[in-house]
Design a protein around this motif. Structure first.
Motif, short mmCIF file in Angstrom:
data_model
loop_
_atom_site.label_atom_id
_atom_site.label_comp_id
_atom_site.label_asym_id
_atom_site.label_seq_id
_atom_site.Cartn_x
_atom_site.Cartn_y
_atom_site.Cartn_z
N MET A 257 81.90 12.80 -37.31
CA MET A 257 81.11 13.64 -38.24
C MET A 257 79.87 12.73 -38.57
SD MET A 257 81.93 16.55 -40.50
CE MET A 257 80.66 17.57 -41.43
N ASN A 258 78.55 13.08 -38.68
CA ASN A 258 77.47 12.39 -39.29
C ASN A 258 77.55 12.65 -40.79
OD1 ASN A 258 76.46 11.88 -36.66
ND2 ASN A 258 75.08 13.38 -36.64
N ASP A 259 77.13 11.63 -41.23
CA ASP A 259 76.91 11.83 -42.79
C ASP A 259 75.66 12.58 -43.03
OD1 ASP A 259 75.34 10.64 -45.31
OD2 ASP A 259 77.10 9.92 -45.66
N PRO A 260 75.84 13.41 -43.99
CA PRO A 260 74.67 14.65 -44.39
C PRO A 260 73.43 13.97 -44.64
CG PRO A 260 76.66 15.25 -45.80
CD PRO A 260 76.99 13.88 -45.07
N GLY A 261 73.37 12.71 -45.03
CA GLY A 261 72.04 11.81 -45.19
C GLY A 261 71.45 11.13 -44.05
N ASP A 262 72.16 11.20 -42.79
CA ASP A 262 71.84 10.62 -41.69
C ASP A 262 70.56 11.33 -41.03
OD1 ASP A 262 73.56 8.78 -41.93
OD2 ASP A 262 75.05 9.54 -40.24
N PRO A 263 69.79 10.92 -40.26
CA PRO A 263 68.62 11.59 -39.86
C PRO A 263 69.25 12.46 -38.78
CG PRO A 263 68.29 9.27 -39.48
CD PRO A 263 69.69 9.25 -39.94
N LEU A 264 68.56 13.60 -38.54
CA LEU A 264 69.05 14.65 -37.67
C LEU A 264 68.69 14.36 -36.31
CD1 LEU A 264 67.26 17.84 -39.06
CD2 LEU A 264 69.71 17.08 -39.41
N GLU A 265 69.89 14.42 -35.42
CA GLU A 265 69.75 14.42 -33.99
C GLU A 265 68.87 15.16 -33.32
OE1 GLU A 265 71.76 12.28 -32.48
OE2 GLU A 265 73.14 11.80 -34.31
N PRO A 266 68.28 14.69 -32.16
CA PRO A 266 66.91 15.46 -31.52
C PRO A 266 67.37 16.81 -31.44
CG PRO A 266 67.47 13.37 -30.46
CD PRO A 266 68.57 13.58 -31.51
N HIS A 267 68.50 17.30 -30.97
CA HIS A 267 68.93 18.66 -30.79
C HIS A 267 68.97 19.67 -32.07
CE1 HIS A 267 72.90 17.41 -31.42
NE2 HIS A 267 73.13 18.61 -31.69
N GLU A 268 69.44 18.67 -33.14
CA GLU A 268 69.51 19.32 -34.51
C GLU A 268 67.71 19.67 -35.03
OE1 GLU A 268 73.70 17.44 -36.12
OE2 GLU A 268 71.66 16.26 -36.28
N LEU A 269 67.12 18.48 -34.79
CA LEU A 269 65.62 18.51 -35.48
C LEU A 269 64.97 19.68 -34.38
CD1 LEU A 269 63.50 17.38 -37.25
CD2 LEU A 269 63.27 15.88 -35.22
N ARG A 270 65.39 19.92 -33.18
CA ARG A 270 64.62 20.77 -32.47
C ARG A 270 64.95 22.13 -33.05
NH1 ARG A 270 66.77 23.82 -28.05
NH2 ARG A 270 64.90 24.94 -26.89
N ALA A 271 66.20 22.46 -33.37
CA ALA A 271 66.61 23.75 -33.98
C ALA A 271 66.05 24.04 -35.08
CB ALA A 271 68.36 23.66 -33.92
N TRP A 272 66.00 22.96 -36.24
CA TRP A 272 65.27 23.08 -37.63
C TRP A 272 64.11 23.69 -37.14
CZ3 TRP A 272 66.14 24.67 -42.08
CH2 TRP A 272 65.17 24.24 -43.11
N MET A 273 63.12 22.73 -36.53
CA MET A 273 61.77 22.97 -36.34
C MET A 273 61.41 24.45 -35.72
SD MET A 273 60.53 20.51 -37.86
CE MET A 273 58.89 20.56 -37.47
N ALA A 274 62.44 24.91 -34.85
CA ALA A 274 62.15 26.20 -34.33
C ALA A 274 62.43 27.24 -35.24
CB ALA A 274 62.97 26.21 -33.08
N PHE A 275 63.41 27.07 -36.10
CA PHE A 275 63.96 27.85 -37.30
C PHE A 275 62.75 28.12 -38.02
CE2 PHE A 275 65.52 28.52 -41.43
CZ PHE A 275 66.05 29.67 -41.34
N LEU A 276 62.32 26.87 -38.71
CA LEU A 276 60.99 26.98 -39.47
C LEU A 276 59.78 27.66 -39.06
CD1 LEU A 276 61.03 23.41 -41.04
CD2 LEU A 276 61.78 25.48 -42.14
#
Length: 153
Positions: free
Chosen positions: A1-20
């Motif tokens: 599991m990633n640390d909450p402060g780690d950079p977002l993985e590409p698929h996580e960033l894609r989901a976040w940007m699409a949500f926004l």
């Protein structure tokens, strides 16, 4: 599991940007429709909906703030605007002098009735019709969990 402060993985960033992007664009379309059909802002619409769903079409201001998920000061501003337009009235709470009721007026109910069909159309065109039924269920479940987690904070 990633640390909450780690950079977002590409698929996580894609989901976040699409949500926004989707959230901002849908909100923009809803705001345009509400202004065009009834001269309402999206937050004002949410206040009117919250009151329309309450018993007797009224709620204590503190309860209404929780229902529409805004700060008490932001709600006070919205209710002041709606009161100025005759859509909401505030009255003292006879059983608790520290609280105030916000109540939907007949004019407010009529304004809500004018904008609701267009609002539903925008929601359907911008979101519902784009997704498959199972995606709608998945989205509802997923965002429901997000909202629940944030409400517990």
């Amino acid at each position: 599991m990633n640390d909450p402060g780690d950079p977002l993985e590409p698929h996580e960033l894609r989901a976040w940007m699409a949500f926004l992007a989707a959230g901002h664009l849908i909100d923009y379309e809803i705001e345009r429709q509400l202004k065009r059909d009834g001269g309402l802002s999206h937050p004002e619409f949410e206040v009117l909906v919250g009151l329309s769903l309450a018993e007797g079409n009224r709620l204590r201001m503190s309860d209404l703030a929780r229902v529409v998920m805004v700060s008490k000061s932001r709600l006070t501003y919205q209710v002041t605007q709606l009161e100025r337009d005759g859509f909401v009235k505030r009255t003292e709470n006879e059983s608790d002098r520290r609280s105030v009721w916000a109540e939907l007026t007949e004019e407010g109910a009529a304004a809500l009735a004018r904008v609701r069909p267009g609002h539903r159309r925008v929601v359907r065109e911008a979101l519902i019709e784009v997704l498959a039924p199972e995606e709608i269920d998945l989205l509802g479940d997923a965002l429901g969990r997000v909202a629940e987690r944030l409400r517990q904070r």
